[in-house]
Design an enzyme around this catalytic site. Structure first.
Site, PDB file in Angstrom:
ATOM      1  N   GLU A 105      26.112 -21.345 -28.401  1.00 46.62           N
ATOM      2  CA  GLU A 105      26.504 -22.727 -28.702  1.00 46.62           C
ATOM      3  C   GLU A 105      26.280 -23.023 -30.180  1.00 46.62           C
ATOM      4  OE1 GLU A 105      24.544 -21.578 -26.359  1.00 46.62           O
ATOM      5  OE2 GLU A 105      24.722 -22.690 -24.489  1.00 46.62           O
ATOM      6  N   CYS A 132      19.933 -25.871 -27.470  1.00 43.49           N
ATOM      7  CA  CYS A 132      21.392 -26.015 -27.625  1.00 43.49           C
ATOM      8  C   CYS A 132      21.825 -27.427 -27.238  1.00 43.49           C
ATOM      9  CB  CYS A 132      22.123 -24.979 -26.782  1.00 43.49           C
ATOM     10  SG  CYS A 132      21.872 -23.332 -27.423  1.00 43.49           S
TER      11      CYS A 132
END
Ligand SMILES: O=c1ccn([C@H]2C[C@H](O)[C@@H](COP(=O)(O)O)O2)c(=O)[nH]1
Length: 237
Positions: A105, A132
């Site tokens: 991510e 993330c």
């Protein structure tokens, strides 16, 4: 009226109708839907990961369904993935991957090719961890579509869900409609590209007269008319 069928590498078909000298082409069926496409790109990107245990891919998509960022888990730029550890456990946590690896991510957000990712959707192979989730929230991403929630019981996932919910980021699990998305280069080589002209002959290292390169348009026309004649024959036309 001719109805001709093109068999592609994926066994789908294009149907061409020729009515009063005007050709009308109809779209093929069996094409990837948007969600399948973006999720397949996640998994394709994950195949670049060097993590021996868990390969994660992420794909960020804007409201116009344009991909604006792609990433997978890997060691930071300039840090050798041969010298850093890939273990999950070690007597010293400094010898585990967790100290060093950049998450998919994070890489997708950092790799963005647009000014920002506000209002975008992120497709991820694995439910994002809490770190993330923070990046997702701060970058303005509004939706997470994930394939696996295999770490659901981990504290980092529980914290992540808590944060994402508080920030109003929508999360939904991807429901696959087909079991496989296959890219089989053998099939593509043998039949998928057989409609295309042969590659031009390789340049001879010896100077001298070169053979004429194949004319693409001519070759496609030849293949098309051969198929139509064949098909017309099949239908007794
Ligand atoms: O949101 C996430 C969570 C994890 N990752 C990466 C980081 C690691 O390389 C692996 C997780 O390793 P495990 O062996 O499953 O503990 O996945 C990520 O990219 N994004």
């Amino acid at each position: 009226m001719y109805i001709s069928r093109f068999v592609t590498g994926y066994h789908d078909s294009y149907v061409f109708r020729i009515l009063n000298d005007s050709a009308v082409s109809m779209k093929r069926s069996g094409y990837l839907e948007w969600q399948e496409y973006f999720m397949a790109i996640c998994f394709l990107s994950a195949m670049r990961s060097k993590d021996p245990a868990t390969q994660v891919g992420a794909c960020i998509v804007n409201d116009d369904r344009k991909i604006v960022g792609i990433g997978y888990n890997g060691m930071p730029l300039g840090c050798s993935d041969d010298r850093l550890p890939w273990s999950k456990t070690a007597s010293d946590t400094l010898d585990t991957k967790y100290m060093y690896v950049c998450h998919a991510e994070m890489n997708a957000i950092m790799n963005k090719n647009s000014a920002d990712v506000k209002g975008c959707t992120i497709y991820v192979a694995l439910f994002p961890c809490n770190e993330c989730a923070k990046l997702i929230i701060q970058s303005g991403i509004r939706k997470v579509v994930y394939a696996s929630d295999k770490h659901a019981s981990k504290k980092s996932t529980i914290a992540s869900k808590r944060l994402l919910e508080m920030a109003g980021v929508e999360c939904c699990q991807y429901e696959p409609k087909r079991r496989q998305v296959v890219i089989d280069f053998d099939v593509i080589d043998r039949s998928g590209l057989s409609q295309l002209p042969d590659s031009p002959p390789r340049q001879s290292p010896v100077p001298g007269p070169q053979p004429e390169p194949a004319d693409c348009a001519d070759s496609v026309r030849r293949n098309l008319s051969a198929l139509m004649v064949e098909q017309a024959g099949d239908q007794g036309l």
